[in-house]
Motif scaffolding. Sequence first.
Motif, PDB file in Angstrom:
ATOM      1  N   THR A   1       0.821  -1.213   0.000  1.00  0.00           N
ATOM      2  CA  THR A   1       0.000   0.000   0.000  1.00  0.00           C
ATOM      3  C   THR A   1       0.848   1.252   0.000  1.00  0.00           C
ATOM      4  O   THR A   1       0.587   2.198  -0.753  1.00  0.00           O
ATOM      5  CB  THR A   1      -0.929   0.005   1.234  1.00  0.00           C
ATOM      6  OG1 THR A   1      -1.730  -1.167   1.218  1.00  0.00           O
ATOM      7  CG2 THR A   1      -1.838   1.225   1.219  1.00  0.00           C
TER       8      THR A   1
ATOM      9  N   SER B   1       2.366   1.817  -3.297  1.00  0.00           N
ATOM     10  CA  SER B   1       1.376   2.302  -4.259  1.00  0.00           C
ATOM     11  C   SER B   1       1.095   3.785  -4.082  1.00  0.00           C
ATOM     12  O   SER B   1       0.845   4.501  -5.057  1.00  0.00           O
ATOM     13  CB  SER B   1       0.065   1.507  -4.121  1.00  0.00           C
ATOM     14  OG  SER B   1       0.197   0.231  -4.695  1.00  0.00           O
TER      15      SER B   1
ATOM     16  N   ALA C   1       1.525   1.864 -10.124  1.00  0.00           N
ATOM     17  CA  ALA C   1       1.149   2.311  -8.785  1.00  0.00           C
ATOM     18  C   ALA C   1       0.208   1.329  -8.106  1.00  0.00           C
ATOM     19  O   ALA C   1       0.290   1.103  -6.895  1.00  0.00           O
ATOM     20  CB  ALA C   1       0.490   3.690  -8.865  1.00  0.00           C
ATOM     21  N   LEU C   2      -0.684   0.740  -8.877  1.00  0.00           N
ATOM     22  CA  LEU C   2      -1.645  -0.210  -8.312  1.00  0.00           C
ATOM     23  C   LEU C   2      -1.038  -1.603  -8.100  1.00  0.00           C
ATOM     24  O   LEU C   2      -1.550  -2.390  -7.314  1.00  0.00           O
ATOM     25  CB  LEU C   2      -2.869  -0.323  -9.225  1.00  0.00           C
ATOM     26  CG  LEU C   2      -3.718   0.945  -9.366  1.00  0.00           C
ATOM     27  CD1 LEU C   2      -4.788   0.745 -10.426  1.00  0.00           C
ATOM     28  CD2 LEU C   2      -4.343   1.317  -8.037  1.00  0.00           C
TER      29      LEU C   2
END
Length: 407
Positions: free
Chosen positions: A41, A44, A356-357
Amino acid sequence: MRTIRALEALNFFMADVQAGIGPFLGVFLQARGWGTDMIGTVMSIGGIAGMLATSPAGALVDGTRYKRALIVVAGVMTVLASSLLWVSHEYWMVAVSQIATAITGAAIGPAIAGITLGIVRQSGFDRQFGRNQVANHAGNVVAAALSGWLGWRYGFGAVFALSAAFGVLSIICVVMIRGDAIDHHVARGLAPAEPSHEAAKDDAASGLRILLQCRPLLVLAAALALFHLGNAAMLPLYGLAIVAAHKGDPSAFTAETIVIAQGVMVVAAMFANRLIRWRGYWWVILLTFLALPVRGLIAASLIEAWGVWPVQALDGVGAGLQSVAVPALVVHLLNGTGRVNVGQGVVMTVQSAGAALSPALGGLLAHRFGYAAAFVALGAVSTGSLALWVGCGAGIRRACGAGGTSA
């Protein structure tokens, strides 16, 4: 020649600066009690910040004549942001560090591409950018090997110190690039004698327009987004899988994964320009998309210390060819528009959306279903890039051929 050598040396030393501590972030945080979901997380969050910054960064590079100063400022800020990790391991402090690293690092890629184009012109860009990437990947090999040894011998603090040292050497290389060797008109894709002030009026808002007006560029960006959705998490997740299974030292194994991949990237980047001349941009980029699903299956099957060799060799093939072919194709498609670096930035923005994901997706999958399932799922997601690239192949090949490079 002094300027060219300084440019290549900049790419060598900047390799360890641009992404902060890079793949070492995962094992650094894992050693301090972080879970894979939290690591994914926070990575990301940084990826999203970089995604939002790349298109404005490209517009800034097109509009400024202070490209060298931009690289210096971005490099210094990246090193400072990475040093925050050593000060605090709190979630939001780490998140701030990753956001700052991503935003400042977003300007470095377009700036180096713009400087290269301004020095060697359109005719020499493919060859010189290939040499830049060879130097960049070689820098990653050296930095990773040194980081692994220093981290094993002295702890993670030495990894941060090495990044700072490479930052200082990068600044020296930037200063050695002669300012009068850069044609700032050519650096944005215009003819040497063509005034650029008309094209500069709406740089800040031109990225999306350029993407929508150039269909091959849109297809390229979308395919790269799907590719990086599966690819970006693969390296840090594989390192975490091996360390969690107690089959490798965190620093040494992470360094090994980087050295193998970057070593293959050096070779791939050396031959990328020859492959482009032989088969064209479309075929070279297709080859990079084919490598990732195979890589995911191998990673799922071989969560062993020696499995890093085939897993990272495939990463090296894909990333090494892309590092040359993608920027060169953007320059080719946008030559004469005055929007080359905006185009570089907006393509990086879209592909960064997938990147990013990816850590969050990979971290959550690994946390819930295990590492093997995560690798298979990431490889399967990336097959969307293959479908899109093959489905729109005819139009892209025509666009490539229109500029004088056969595809």
